[in-house]
Design an enzyme around this catalytic site. Structure first.
Site, PDB file in Angstrom:
ATOM      1  N   LYS A   3      -2.072  -1.501 124.512  1.00 56.13           N
ATOM      2  CA  LYS A   3      -1.264  -2.022 123.709  1.00 56.13           C
ATOM      3  C   LYS A   3      -2.107  -1.586 122.271  1.00 56.13           C
ATOM      4  O   LYS A   3      -1.736  -0.509 122.040  1.00 56.13           O
ATOM      5  CB  LYS A   3      -1.383  -3.646 123.676  1.00 56.13           C
ATOM      6  CG  LYS A   3      -0.524  -4.027 124.841  1.00 56.13           C
ATOM      7  CD  LYS A   3      -0.403  -5.497 125.291  1.00 56.13           C
ATOM      8  CE  LYS A   3       0.319  -5.613 126.281  1.00 56.13           C
ATOM      9  NZ  LYS A   3       0.270  -6.468 127.285  1.00 56.13           N
ATOM     10  N   SER A  41       1.914 -14.047 124.636  1.00 59.30           N
ATOM     11  CA  SER A  41       2.677 -12.579 124.477  1.00 59.30           C
ATOM     12  C   SER A  41       4.204 -12.761 123.974  1.00 59.30           C
ATOM     13  O   SER A  41       4.631 -11.874 123.157  1.00 59.30           O
ATOM     14  CB  SER A  41       2.693 -12.131 125.695  1.00 59.30           C
ATOM     15  OG  SER A  41       3.184 -12.685 126.786  1.00 59.30           O
ATOM     16  N   HIS A  86      -2.912  -9.260 123.521  1.00 63.91           N
ATOM     17  CA  HIS A  86      -2.458  -9.225 122.214  1.00 63.91           C
ATOM     18  C   HIS A  86      -3.330  -9.417 121.065  1.00 63.91           C
ATOM     19  O   HIS A  86      -2.680  -9.475 119.952  1.00 63.91           O
ATOM     20  CB  HIS A  86      -0.936 -10.168 122.204  1.00 63.91           C
ATOM     21  CG  HIS A  86      -0.243  -9.799 123.329  1.00 63.91           C
ATOM     22  ND1 HIS A  86       0.793  -8.610 122.992  1.00 63.91           N
ATOM     23  CD2 HIS A  86       0.209 -10.199 124.597  1.00 63.91           C
ATOM     24  CE1 HIS A  86       1.546  -8.428 124.228  1.00 63.91           C
ATOM     25  NE2 HIS A  86       1.246  -9.440 124.970  1.00 63.91           N
TER      26      HIS A  86
END
Ligand code: PLP
Length: 418
Positions: free
Chosen positions: A237, A180, A208
């Site tokens: 995300k 990250s 991610h």
């Protein structure tokens, strides 16, 4: 007395330039946001595909609230699971090509719960040195023996398994897919080989990578052709929502549903959120153009910022770290950029190792070329400011040298250069 200890903690954080005080956004965040009276370009969200605020997601959330109400009212193990939760879990399991999935209120809760449910006292976990805080805490909660292996170093991991595997009944290897704060990856194929050599499970946190890389945005393991035992992912995300999931074989999911304290003792995911998950999966699946725009934007930033003389480690994910060393330099830089209407937060210890404070620059598919030009103009102005000129810190060089090139094998992104 009790309050005094809090005051001295705050004073210490302030002295060390480590105090965190979030800015207030006066309107929803997107490629830009209204902050302190001005429209500023946002380069510190995880809204990789620009889906946060998508009309289809707003509509699905609103319709979900009208159909399913405003609360799940209790833990699923107490008041029953709603059909809308089951449908969302089935949709994400199908997307991930895993037999089953379980929803969690957040990725942090998913890591806490999944890891501590699958290993316990008498077992052993091997965890990458740069894993996310929620993985570290999940390992601690499990009370299994934890062996931290050097970042992305599969050879060192293999040696550690040789030395310690016998100390645990069950063994688990756990890693981020895309890290990250560094935006780099690990050699998942090699990790899977090591896991099978030593009869260890492999848990990959795709936070991610999901939506961003792999066929249809299915993540880094899919890009590598690796099938981990368990995948954790977040809807907060690239999926433009909130909440998270763990996906894997039905037996693992059943153990997690029975033993994960962050699942058993927590109110189930907001039903309206579950109702929006199938729409977000469809948006992510169809977002090849957005993925290509994102890849181009991050490659451009990497290249242009390096050309300005900044310390940009090699990498190909959407996350572009710019190493600055001391925390006060990261904060100074962030403040100067903010004055130029570019919002990137400084990242400091304990989020990153001491001596490697940085800006974590993240473009999204929603940023236009004009946005990126304004961003580069701002950085270029700062590259010329004497007190902000890039410095050479040996600890940052270590951080740069630690990177492996092996993620290239998995074809993260389509470009060839690094
Ligand atoms: C953000 C993140 C999480 C936590 O996910 P949330 O849904 O935001 O709680 C877990 N793991 C990694 C690697 C992350 O970056």
């Amino acid at each position: 007395m009790f309050l005094d200890s809090a005051r001295s903690r705050l004073a210490a954080l302030e002295r060390e330039h480590l105090l965190r005080t979030p800015r207030t956004l006066a309107a929803p965040t997107g490629p830009t946001a209204l902050i302190e009276g001005r429209e500023r370009i946002v380069l510190c969200s995880n809204d990789y595909l620009g889906l946060a605020g998508h009309p289809k997601l707003r509509e699905a959330l609103a319709a979900g609230a009208m159909t399913w109400g405003s609360s799940a009212s209790a833990s699923p193990q107490v008041s029953g699971t709603l059909r809308v939760h089951e449908e969302a879990a089935e949709a994400i399991a199908a997307f991930m090509k895993q037999p089953a999935a379980l929803l969690f209120p957040s990725g942090t809760a998913a890591n806490h719960g999944a890891i501590s449910a699958l290993v316990g006292p008498g077992d052993i976990v091997f965890s990458d040195a740069l894993n996310h805080a929620s993985i570290i805490d999940g390992c601690r909660l499990s009370r299994a023996r934890v062996v931290v292996y050097p970042h992305a170093d599969t050879r060192a991991l293999d040696a550690l398994l040789r030395a310690h595997r016998h100390e645990g009944a069950t063994a688990l290897i756990v890693t981020d897919a895309v890290f990250s704060m560094d935006g780099d990856t690990t050699d998942l194929k090699a990790l899977a080989r090591v896991a099978s050599r030593w009869d260890a499970g492999l848990l990959v946190d795709e936070a991610h990578a999901l939506g961003v890389v792999g066929p249809g945005g299915r993540g880094f393991a899919a890009a590598c052709g690796v099938h981990p035992d368990l995948v954790v992912g977040t809807f907060g995300k690239a999926f433009g929502l909130a909440g998270a999931f763990a996906a894997g074989p039905a037996e693992l999911i059943a153990v997690i549903a029975n033993r994960a304290r962050s699942y058993v003792f927590s109110t189930a995911m907001l039903p309206a959120l579950a109702a929006a998950i199938p729409s977000s999966i469809e948006l992510v699946r169809g977002a090849d153009d957005a993925r290509a725009r994102l890849e181009l934007a991050s490659a451009t930033l990497r290249q242009e910022l390096s050309a300005l003389g900044f310390q940009i480690p090699p990498g190909r994910s959407a996350i572009v770290p710019m190493l600055l060393g001391a925390p006060e330099r990261a904060m100074q830089f962030s403040t100067r950029l903010f004055d130029l209407d570019v919002f990137v937060h400084g990242i400091r210890p304990p989020t990153v190792p001491i001596g490697t404070s940085r800006l974590r620059i993240v473009p999204t598919a929603a940023h236009t070329e004009a946005h990126l030009e304004r961003v580069l103009a701002a950085f270029s102005a700062l590259a010329q400011a004497d007190e902000l000129r890039p410095i050479d810190d040996p600890r940052m060089r270590v951080s740069l040298a630690n990177r492996l090139d092996e993620d290239l094998e998995c074809g993260l992104g389509r470009g060839s250069g690094r």
